[in-house]
Design a protein around this motif. Structure first.
Motif, PDB file in Angstrom:
ATOM      1  N   ILE A 143      30.795   8.458  14.431  1.00  0.00           N
ATOM      2  CA  ILE A 143      29.868   8.194  13.753  1.00  0.00           C
ATOM      3  C   ILE A 143      29.949   7.176  12.556  1.00  0.00           C
ATOM      4  O   ILE A 143      28.664   6.851  13.007  1.00  0.00           O
ATOM      5  N   GLU A 144      30.809   6.545  11.811  1.00  0.00           N
ATOM      6  CA  GLU A 144      31.004   5.856  11.046  1.00  0.00           C
ATOM      7  C   GLU A 144      30.622   4.434  11.926  1.00  0.00           C
ATOM      8  O   GLU A 144      29.635   3.745  10.979  1.00  0.00           O
ATOM      9  N   VAL A 202      29.080   3.577  14.326  1.00  0.00           N
ATOM     10  CA  VAL A 202      27.611   3.755  15.275  1.00  0.00           C
ATOM     11  C   VAL A 202      27.114   3.146  13.913  1.00  0.00           C
ATOM     12  O   VAL A 202      25.483   2.681  13.902  1.00  0.00           O
ATOM     13  N   LEU A 203      26.884   3.838  12.644  1.00  0.00           N
ATOM     14  CA  LEU A 203      25.791   3.939  11.225  1.00  0.00           C
ATOM     15  C   LEU A 203      26.331   2.501  10.107  1.00  0.00           C
ATOM     16  O   LEU A 203      25.153   2.698  10.111  1.00  0.00           O
ATOM     17  N   ARG A 226      26.171  14.254  11.131  1.00  0.00           N
ATOM     18  CA  ARG A 226      26.578  14.440  10.532  1.00  0.00           C
ATOM     19  C   ARG A 226      26.495  15.383   9.332  1.00  0.00           C
ATOM     20  O   ARG A 226      27.624  16.166   8.515  1.00  0.00           O
ATOM     21  N   GLY A 242      23.313  14.396  18.189  1.00  0.00           N
ATOM     22  CA  GLY A 242      23.767  14.500  17.141  1.00  0.00           C
ATOM     23  C   GLY A 242      24.434  16.153  17.063  1.00  0.00           C
ATOM     24  O   GLY A 242      25.221  16.640  16.253  1.00  0.00           O
ATOM     25  N   THR A 297      22.647   9.648  14.034  1.00  0.00           N
ATOM     26  CA  THR A 297      23.966   9.837  13.389  1.00  0.00           C
ATOM     27  C   THR A 297      23.790  10.768  12.071  1.00  0.00           C
ATOM     28  O   THR A 297      24.559  11.435  11.554  1.00  0.00           O
TER      29      THR A 297
END
Length: 333
Positions: free
Chosen positions: A169-170, A172-173, A210, A147, A206
């Motif tokens: 990231i989005e 995986v989130l 962020r 991360g 994640t």
């Protein structure tokens, strides 16, 4: 602070679990040599070979030590119970074996009662503490590295790099962590605790990424970063020496919450029967056993549930404490 002290206490319990409860001697003198059989609780291969393949003891140390070597001696754990097997009538001199089924209520011999097959619940919880903390710290260590690196690169360089990494990231989130973990472990024939740790670490980064990205976007505009560039510092030195140490305090908040989430996820996997192997005592496995016996054997649900609840609560309180300490608005208030 009470939560922090509790976590430190759990750490000590995990480290010294073989000395707290077990049926293997902490240290013993046998046939002219000193051995440490209790190390086998950390890993089966660490138990001295003379007791497993030579003079096969089958976990019955007291009787076999006296039988094979009258001059032997041993230092025993505080509580002589096993986290994997039922202590039988022939394990210790002058002591009855553990009761089974509904007769295994909490008593002076079995503080938290026994399972349906007679395994001591207190021994399982004490040794399960090591597994819970191992899962929390190691998995979040993996997640933190991933991360922080992805968030730092995305926030520092910006542009198309930030765009691509942010979309990754989005993606995986959007995938439910528990469902992804179950799917990945379903591919493995016999999952071990290390595979569980690895999967949780690879799916739990994640939130850290962020927050790291947001901190880097903010800090890279500050004057000391421009000064470091003017002095000839490279991008990676600026990222991981100048910026990261100033952004680390708020990043510790999701890491603390992530440790709690990892412990909860591992307990959920063990409860579903797809976590670590059957020779590894975990809180979730004890809780699963109590599912079908909740009315007749309440202790199988109460004590492991209490352990999971207090540990997850402690890490969440630590995370909130770090958040309040690092946020100027809440600190001033």
């Amino acid at each position: 602070m009470a939560a922090l002290y509790y976590v430190i206490f759990l750490g000590l319990v995990a480290i010294f679990s073989p000395a707290i409860v077990g049926t293997k001697p902490i240290i013993c003198y046998y046939k002219g040599n000193i051995y440490f059989p209790a190390m086998g609780y950390f890993h089966p291969s660490w138990e001295n070979a003379i007791f497993t393949t030579g003079d096969y003891f089958n976990n019955r140390y007291e009787a076999n030590l006296k039988k094979n070597d009258p001059d032997s001696w041993a230092v025993w754990p505080l509580i002589r119970q096993d986290p994997i097997e039922r202590v039988g009538d022939d394990w210790f001199e002058g002591r009855k074996g553990n009761p089974i089924s509904t007769e295994g209520t909490p008593s002076s011999q079995n503080f938290f009662g026994t399972s349906s097959v007679g395994v001591d619940v207190f021994a399982q919880l004490v040794h399960g503490t090591r597994i819970a903390l191992l899962v929390g710290f190691v998995s979040m260590g993996i997640a933190s590295v991933i991360g922080i690196v992805i968030g730092a690169v995305s926030g520092y360089f910006g542009g198309w790099i930030d765009f691509v990494l942010s979309r990754f990231i989005e993606v995986v989130l959007c995938v439910p962590t528990l469902i992804l973990v179950i799917a990945l472990l379903a591919v493995v024939v016999s999952p071990s605790i290390w595979q569980v740790v690895l999967v949780i670490g690879l799916t739990g980064w994640t939130g850290i990424a962020r927050l790291t990205r947001a901190e880097f976007l903010k800090i890279r505009q500050i004057e000391y970063v421009a000064a470091a560039k003017a002095m000839g510092a490279g991008p990676f030195r600026i990222m991981f020496v100048h910026i990261l140490r100033n952004a680390l305090a708020p990043i510790l908040v999701p890491i603390s919450f992530g440790i709690a989430a990892a412990i909860f996820t591992e307990s959920a996997l063990s409860f579903l029967g797809i976590g670590a192997d059957s020779q590894t005592p975990t809180w979730g496995r004890v809780l699963k056993e109590g599912q079908d016996q909740i009315r007749s054997m309440w202790w199988l649900s109460f004590f492991p549930g209490l352990a999971i609840f207090t540990t997850v609560l402690a890490y969440n309180l630590i995370g909130e404490g770090i958040q309040e300490a690092t946020d100027p608005r809440t600190r001033d208030a």
